[in-house]
Design a protein around this motif. Structure first.
Motif, PDB file in Angstrom:
ATOM      1  N   MET A   1       0.835  -1.209   0.000  1.00 15.28           N
ATOM      2  CA  MET A   1       0.000   0.000   0.000  1.00 15.28           C
ATOM      3  C   MET A   1       0.856   1.239   0.000  1.00 15.28           C
ATOM      4  N   ASP A   2       0.414   2.266  -0.725  1.00 10.85           N
ATOM      5  CA  ASP A   2       1.126   3.537  -0.711  1.00 10.85           C
ATOM      6  C   ASP A   2       0.117   4.675  -0.555  1.00 10.85           C
ATOM      7  N   GLN A   3       0.624   5.899  -0.707  1.00 12.88           N
ATOM      8  CA  GLN A   3      -0.226   7.067  -0.480  1.00 12.88           C
ATOM      9  C   GLN A   3      -1.459   7.082  -1.380  1.00 12.88           C
ATOM     10  N   LYS A   4      -1.299   6.658  -2.635  1.00 10.22           N
ATOM     11  CA  LYS A   4      -2.442   6.629  -3.553  1.00 10.22           C
ATOM     12  C   LYS A   4      -3.516   5.669  -3.054  1.00 10.22           C
ATOM     13  N   ASP A   5      -3.093   4.513  -2.559  1.00 10.71           N
ATOM     14  CA  ASP A   5      -4.051   3.534  -2.031  1.00 10.71           C
ATOM     15  C   ASP A   5      -4.767   4.086  -0.798  1.00 10.71           C
ATOM     16  N   TRP A   6      -4.036   4.777   0.073  1.00  6.66           N
ATOM     17  CA  TRP A   6      -4.653   5.361   1.270  1.00  6.66           C
ATOM     18  C   TRP A   6      -5.764   6.324   0.868  1.00  6.66           C
ATOM     19  N   LYS A   7      -5.454   7.162  -0.134  1.00  8.96           N
ATOM     20  CA  LYS A   7      -6.429   8.160  -0.574  1.00  8.96           C
ATOM     21  C   LYS A   7      -7.641   7.495  -1.219  1.00  8.96           C
ATOM     22  N   ILE A   8      -7.399   6.453  -2.028  1.00  3.73           N
ATOM     23  CA  ILE A   8      -8.498   5.717  -2.657  1.00  3.73           C
ATOM     24  C   ILE A   8      -9.431   5.150  -1.602  1.00  3.73           C
ATOM     25  N   LEU A   9      -8.861   4.492  -0.605  1.00  5.59           N
ATOM     26  CA  LEU A   9      -9.679   3.873   0.438  1.00  5.59           C
ATOM     27  C   LEU A   9     -10.484   4.913   1.212  1.00  5.59           C
ATOM     28  N   LYS A  10      -9.857   6.037   1.531  1.00  6.34           N
ATOM     29  CA  LYS A  10     -10.542   7.084   2.300  1.00  6.34           C
ATOM     30  C   LYS A  10     -11.736   7.636   1.526  1.00  6.34           C
ATOM     31  N   ILE A  11     -11.519   7.990   0.252  1.00  4.48           N
ATOM     32  CA  ILE A  11     -12.588   8.597  -0.539  1.00  4.48           C
ATOM     33  C   ILE A  11     -13.678   7.574  -0.863  1.00  4.48           C
ATOM     34  N   LEU A  12     -13.270   6.356  -1.186  1.00  3.57           N
ATOM     35  CA  LEU A  12     -14.246   5.311  -1.478  1.00  3.57           C
ATOM     36  C   LEU A  12     -15.123   5.035  -0.258  1.00  3.57           C
ATOM     37  N   HIS A  13     -14.538   5.096   0.919  1.00  2.00           N
ATOM     38  CA  HIS A  13     -15.296   4.878   2.150  1.00  2.00           C
ATOM     39  C   HIS A  13     -16.305   6.005   2.367  1.00  2.00           C
ATOM     40  N   GLU A  14     -15.958   7.213   1.952  1.00  2.00           N
ATOM     41  CA  GLU A  14     -16.868   8.357   2.083  1.00  2.00           C
ATOM     42  C   GLU A  14     -17.996   8.296   1.061  1.00  2.00           C
ATOM     43  N   GLU A  15     -17.660   7.906  -0.174  1.00  2.00           N
ATOM     44  CA  GLU A  15     -18.631   7.938  -1.269  1.00  2.00           C
ATOM     45  C   GLU A  15     -19.452   6.660  -1.382  1.00  2.00           C
ATOM     46  N   LYS A  16     -18.876   5.528  -0.990  1.00  2.00           N
ATOM     47  CA  LYS A  16     -19.544   4.221  -1.143  1.00  2.00           C
ATOM     48  C   LYS A  16     -19.989   3.993  -2.592  1.00  2.00           C
ATOM     49  N   ASN A  17     -19.196   4.509  -3.545  1.00  2.00           N
ATOM     50  CA  ASN A  17     -19.562   4.422  -4.953  1.00  2.00           C
ATOM     51  C   ASN A  17     -18.292   4.504  -5.804  1.00  2.00           C
ATOM     52  N   ILE A  18     -18.082   3.513  -6.672  1.00  4.03           N
ATOM     53  CA  ILE A  18     -16.869   3.456  -7.491  1.00  4.03           C
ATOM     54  C   ILE A  18     -16.810   4.626  -8.471  1.00  4.03           C
ATOM     55  N   THR A  19     -17.927   4.897  -9.136  1.00  2.05           N
ATOM     56  CA  THR A  19     -17.951   5.955 -10.157  1.00  2.05           C
ATOM     57  C   THR A  19     -17.637   7.324  -9.557  1.00  2.05           C
ATOM     58  N   LYS A  20     -18.309   7.664  -8.443  1.00  2.00           N
ATOM     59  CA  LYS A  20     -18.076   8.961  -7.801  1.00  2.00           C
ATOM     60  C   LYS A  20     -16.648   9.074  -7.287  1.00  2.00           C
TER      61      LYS A  20
END
Length: 289
Positions: A1-20
């Protein structure tokens, strides 16, 4: 895992939507899905699963999200501390601000601060006070300016200002007969709605005659200027050039109804020079608003 993965997980957890999430990260949906699959292979576990409304996280995924948020916070603290080592005050100050404050007060506030510290950059997020409070808890901002008092465990908060609410109209009206007049309502956060509703219920036996409901406070003011009704608004939005009749909202015991503005920040950030300087600047807000 790196910084990009951390950011992906954080935003995906907020949006609960792949497209958004892909839109927020400025990447394609297939690219994001591919990266998530690779991350699942790397961690040797499922991270998300699909639902009728979007996606949800597995228990392992929730654990990884918490880890990602912690690592992003640590990285930001590291960057802040490195910037803090410079003799000249510089860096990026991340601020979350209640929408009305952002519209009416923030521009001059940031301009005066920038005049003192020209090498400081700003990352500003706006929203209702509950949004700003969430940002504080996520450690995605250094400082929050809120129009509501929240329990803020482990953090710092200062009461910056107490402002009155006003009944405004194109011409003078009898405040004792407000239910007989047409009211123009506007979208705002629940705390202001609560203050107004609590006052109304204590003063009047009948409900307000709401003629119009609009999405912005400024739209509401323009309609009031046109003589289409009255409104109950915070002092922050009023200017002399509006040329409106205004009457301070008072309770039956002649006490004015007030709304507070709070400055809140995480205790971890108070040792950063850039944050301390802005806090000092905010405390003098009464002299520059």
């Amino acid at each position: 895992m790196d910084q990009k993965d951390w950011k992906i997980l954080k935003i995906l957890h907020e949006e609960k939507n792949i497209t958004k999430t892909a839109e927020k990260l400025f990447v394609s949906q297939p690219s994001l899905s591919y990266r998530l699959k690779n991350l699942e292979r790397e961690m040797e576990t499922d991270i998300i699963f699909k639902t009728k409304t979007g996606i949800e996280f597995t228990s392992e995924g929730e654990y990884l999200v918490n880890y990602a948020k912690e690592m992003l916070q640590r990285l930001q603290v590291l960057k802040d501390n490195i910037n803090d080592m410079s003799e000249e005050i510089s860096g990026t100050l991340k601020i979350g601000v209640s929408s009305n404050f952002a519209q009416y007060i923030l521009p001059n506030l940031l301009k005066s601060f920038s005049n003192k510290y020209p090498k400081v950059h700003f990352n500003v997020s706006t929203g209702v006070s509950s949004d700003v409070y969430r940002m504080l808890n996520d450690s995605s901002i250094h400082i929050g300016i809120l129009r509501r008092d929240y329990q803020w465990h482990g953090g710092r908060k200062h009461l910056l200002n107490r402002e009155s609410l006003y009944i405004i109209s194109q011409s003078e009206i009898d405040v004792m007969k407000l239910p007989e007049y047409k009211q123009i309502d506007y979208k705002t956060d629940s705390s202001l709605k609560g203050i107004i509703n609590h006052w109304w219920l204590a003063e009047f036996a009948s409900p307000a005659n709401i003629e119009m409901e609009v999405d912005r406070l400024e739209t509401c003011k323009e309609l009031v200027k046109s003589g289409l009704g009255y409104a109950i608004v915070p002092e922050i939005c009023l200017k002399e050039e509006d040329k409106l009749y205004k009457k301070e909202v008072e309770s039956k015991d002649d006490l004015t109804v007030k709304r507070d503005t709070w400055l809140m920040y995480n205790a971890d950030y108070e040792n950063l020079v850039i944050v301390n300087k802005f806090i000092e600047h905010m405390k003098s807000w009464g002299n520059i608003k």
